[in-house]
Enzyme design. Sequence first.
Site, PDB file in Angstrom:
ATOM      1  N   ASP A 297       0.852  -1.190   0.000  1.00 43.94           N
ATOM      2  CA  ASP A 297       0.000   0.000   0.000  1.00 43.94           C
ATOM      3  C   ASP A 297       0.884   1.235   0.000  1.00 43.94           C
ATOM      4  O   ASP A 297       1.938   1.256   0.645  1.00 43.94           O
ATOM      5  CB  ASP A 297      -0.890  -0.016   1.246  1.00 43.94           C
ATOM      6  CG  ASP A 297      -2.013   0.989   1.156  1.00 43.94           C
ATOM      7  OD1 ASP A 297      -1.725   2.196   1.194  1.00 43.94           O
ATOM      8  OD2 ASP A 297      -3.165   0.566   1.073  1.00 43.94           O
TER       9      ASP A 297
ATOM     10  N   GLN B 107     -14.337   3.464  -0.051  1.00 44.72           N
ATOM     11  CA  GLN B 107     -13.677   3.042  -1.280  1.00 44.72           C
ATOM     12  C   GLN B 107     -13.123   4.258  -2.009  1.00 44.72           C
ATOM     13  O   GLN B 107     -13.857   5.170  -2.360  1.00 44.72           O
ATOM     14  CB  GLN B 107     -14.643   2.279  -2.186  1.00 44.72           C
ATOM     15  CG  GLN B 107     -13.970   1.724  -3.429  1.00 44.72           C
ATOM     16  CD  GLN B 107     -14.915   0.879  -4.283  1.00 44.72           C
ATOM     17  OE1 GLN B 107     -16.102   0.776  -4.013  1.00 44.72           O
ATOM     18  NE2 GLN B 107     -14.368   0.277  -5.318  1.00 44.72           N
ATOM     19  N   SER B 108     -11.797   4.265  -2.202  1.00 39.01           N
ATOM     20  CA  SER B 108     -11.154   5.394  -2.876  1.00 39.01           C
ATOM     21  C   SER B 108     -10.496   4.972  -4.185  1.00 39.01           C
ATOM     22  O   SER B 108     -10.022   5.813  -4.932  1.00 39.01           O
ATOM     23  CB  SER B 108     -10.116   6.044  -1.956  1.00 39.01           C
ATOM     24  OG  SER B 108      -9.125   5.103  -1.603  1.00 39.01           O
TER      25      SER B 108
ATOM     26  N   HIS C 205     -10.265  -4.573  -4.374  1.00 41.94           N
ATOM     27  CA  HIS C 205      -9.006  -5.076  -3.833  1.00 41.94           C
ATOM     28  C   HIS C 205      -9.213  -5.424  -2.364  1.00 41.94           C
ATOM     29  O   HIS C 205     -10.070  -4.849  -1.703  1.00 41.94           O
ATOM     30  CB  HIS C 205      -7.870  -4.065  -3.999  1.00 41.94           C
ATOM     31  CG  HIS C 205      -8.117  -2.759  -3.327  1.00 41.94           C
ATOM     32  ND1 HIS C 205      -8.956  -1.797  -3.858  1.00 41.94           N
ATOM     33  CD2 HIS C 205      -7.660  -2.265  -2.158  1.00 41.94           C
ATOM     34  CE1 HIS C 205      -8.986  -0.758  -3.043  1.00 41.94           C
ATOM     35  NE2 HIS C 205      -8.221  -1.012  -1.996  1.00 41.94           N
TER      36      HIS C 205
END
Length: 107
Positions: A24, A87-88, A93
Amino acid sequence: MPKEPIIRLSEAEDSGESCLAFRDLSPQAPMLFLVMPKEPIIRLSEAEDSGESLLGHLMIVGKKRAAHLGLTNGFRMVVDEGPEGGQSVCHVHLRFLGGCQLGWPPG
């Protein structure tokens, strides 16, 4: 998307690799990686029944990667869904967090 995947995982029966795992860009835990399908699925709520095997496969791939990274005392797996779910990224995922004691509720 990160500059380089930390590992390429799994092969689909017909079309080669089915998912990727990578670190990330802004980790929220000492160990944080993502597993995503190569097949474009925007939101989990939009996944078709035919994607059941692939989505389950992401969990197994993440479990194996967590073990490989030494997350033997546990980890958290998160899927963000929609704006209120945080959710961005417009691609399904699974986020795997570990390496420390995680509290509840999160955040």
